[in-house]
Design an enzyme around this catalytic site. Sequence first.
Site, PDB file in Angstrom:
ATOM      1  N   ASP A   1       0.805  -1.223   0.000  1.00  0.00           N
ATOM      2  CA  ASP A   1       0.000   0.000   0.000  1.00  0.00           C
ATOM      3  C   ASP A   1       0.837   1.272   0.000  1.00  0.00           C
ATOM      4  OD1 ASP A   1      -2.427  -1.294  -0.133  1.00  0.00           O
ATOM      5  OD2 ASP A   1      -2.611  -1.496   2.029  1.00  0.00           O
TER       6      ASP A   1
ATOM      7  N   TYR B   1      -9.937  -0.612   2.899  1.00  0.00           N
ATOM      8  CA  TYR B   1      -9.429  -0.528   4.271  1.00  0.00           C
ATOM      9  C   TYR B   1      -9.016   0.898   4.634  1.00  0.00           C
ATOM     10  CZ  TYR B   1      -9.133  -5.218   6.327  1.00  0.00           C
ATOM     11  OH  TYR B   1      -9.419  -6.427   6.934  1.00  0.00           O
TER      12      TYR B   1
END
Length: 784
Positions: free
Chosen positions: A424, A508
Amino acid sequence: MATAQEKTTPCCAPKATTTVTKSLPPQTPPTALLGKPSGDWAVTGSDPSEDPPLKRSSVATMIRSFDTITDPPTSTASTKGISVMVRAQTSHPLDPLSAAEISVAVATVRAAGATPEVRDSMRFIEVTLVEPVKSVVALADAYFFPPFQPSLLPKTKGGPVIPSKLPPRQARLVVYNKRSNDTSIWIVELSEVHAATRGGHHRGKAISSKVVPDVQPPMDAVEYAECEAVVKDFPPFREAMKRRGIEDMDLVMVDAWCAGYHSDADAPSRRLAKPLIFCRTESDCPMENGYARPVEGIHVLVDMQNMVVIEFEDRKLIPLPPADPLRNYTPGETRGGVDRSDVKPLQIIQPEGPSFRVNGHFVQWQKWNFRIGFTPREGLVIYSVAYIDGSRGRRPVAHRLSFVEMVVPYGDPNEPHYRKNAFDAGEDGLGKNAHSLKKGCDCLGYIKYFDAHFTNFTGGVETIENCVCLHEEDHGILWKHQDWRSGLAEVRRSRRLTVSFICTVANYEYGFFWHFYQDGKIEAEVKLTGILSLGALQPGETRKYGTTIAPGLYAPVHQHFFVARMDMAVDCKPGETFNQVVEVNVKVEEPGKNNVHNNAFYAEEELLRSELQAMRDCNPLSARHWIVRNTRNVNRTGQLTGFKIVPGSNCLPLAGSEAKFLRRAPFLKHNLWVTPYSRDEMYPGGEFPNQNPRVGEGLATWVKQNRSLEEADIVLWYVFGITHIPRLEDWPVMPVDRIGFTLMPHGFFNCSPAVDVPPSTCDVEIKENGIAVKPIQNGLLAKL
């Protein structure tokens, strides 16, 4: 991925979201950024042109000679009516790049393009500060910026020689060429910026430029939005969705995940994305949870350079899961439920204001001081952490603290979940996906916010307002003791200073926090929340690699790993390299004359002398921890001063040694790595993990040098993770899960640094059943 318009966080209310991300088009002259903006800035919505591919060109044919980038005359020209960017020493060397500096850097690189086609094909991945060498930072802190600390520099015969100004700041740009598929790195020196004729003139100077072969830079929100539009307009995809009963493309969500690297087909010669497909139930509800209906059985591969679908296959018709009545998470009736009615207001007030002081990006709180930075990749960065320790003065603890990477591997071997291995930070950027925080929801109390500036894909400057939150928190009891004979007690409340930011990466959310405590501790914490990434089940089907969440829905098992990079400087002034790392394990004494009662245990220390020896794992059975010590400073008992890293809960990858994601993330194989400081060693998986075909690039390769650590400028790489076996209670939105570690003083002080915290006032009346009562006095309650 959240687009610029989607990055705002509503303040706990289902109102229409209003953007706070300011944006300037790439054509805006730098000077437009210098003065105070009038009115709101609009978000640019222009898409980059879809240029046809161009054969790889040499650097010489693509980049104009740097000699043609000239500075405007400054000796005699009048500056009346001209906006001038501040001189180098007006911005601290570690301050994040301003919007003006980013704009100047982009304009400088764009101007260096040899042809209009080259300039038009430039896409700007990130523009970051070139952090100066530590001696420049020390010089700035000693003589150029308050609180002015000359003691940072060594004393010289005849007194110090102080330069008239600091070196110019520099920007580092990662530029993707959409025509040639090349990635290049530029260094631009920033000086003054003048508003001149013909729409403005930059005064940046291109210092260097190089093309980095065989890499793909991080993806951008603009690309994700374009990918979604391309897939939804692709006729075979529309037909496949029609087979599943969906004809309204407004219901469809396309999350463009990076391809990773699983075979030569994923080589970085092409810029690839393998999207995941979801489908909302209602199109007129802006907060409808579309992740509750995953669309499976469809394989899509998108060429992100040319923005075309290059592979498509409707492999298996898996029915869409039925609409789950518990899928939404908005307030009250908007989700079909009722909110609690017995939650009373809780107000955090500080009538005399906060205990912290802020000067630019410099923060002072009680005895702590540090600087705040921000990058598109890491997000929040903490610089120059030090503790003011009475007569011993300013005592450094760390030069730089940040979260440099995170990896989320999934444990389901089925399509498409086996390829869900998100990097990420390296593939998307934690900072570029940060939120604008809202008072009363994300943070409570008296809050100081910091904005973040970065470039968008086409070279415009965007600002995330209120991106970093700084505030104080009550943290329960700091210490207490009551004398049982006299009944007299002393108790102190604990207060901590918290610096944080929150980002969203697809489904998320991650909150990253650094907490500073009155007893000398520093805590790193990550809070995980958001929505599970689900898979679809056929009627009657179950999966051993996940948890059934609702009819037709299951959540695959997965792990979240984070890497904290800590450039330590325990009791080291600038230029000193007097740190070492020891590992501590608790051992049980063998039975015998030294342990006749079989109760003895002791702490055993081992010096980690080299990089290969310092590849270590957590061991709760031996209470394992590590101490960074100064090899020259001692406390009052003659022990070396230090800070220890205390692990929290942790794990290692639950995957075979040949797992594909471990090619790019071998740093996950150990919880602790230690290296001597090297300016170019910043990211544990290398700078470009996206589609990276090289095995073990980054930290696992650097440590093969096996450099000495016995007395060095130490960098700690702490890898910590959580294994997520989803629960029904994680649906529809996951309650916050916490994970982290603590840096704790170990022999750093001569006694508890919290003993001088004053008592709290306790004369507030307490209402019980509407009756005001005084606090109970405890003076004569002695156990005699």
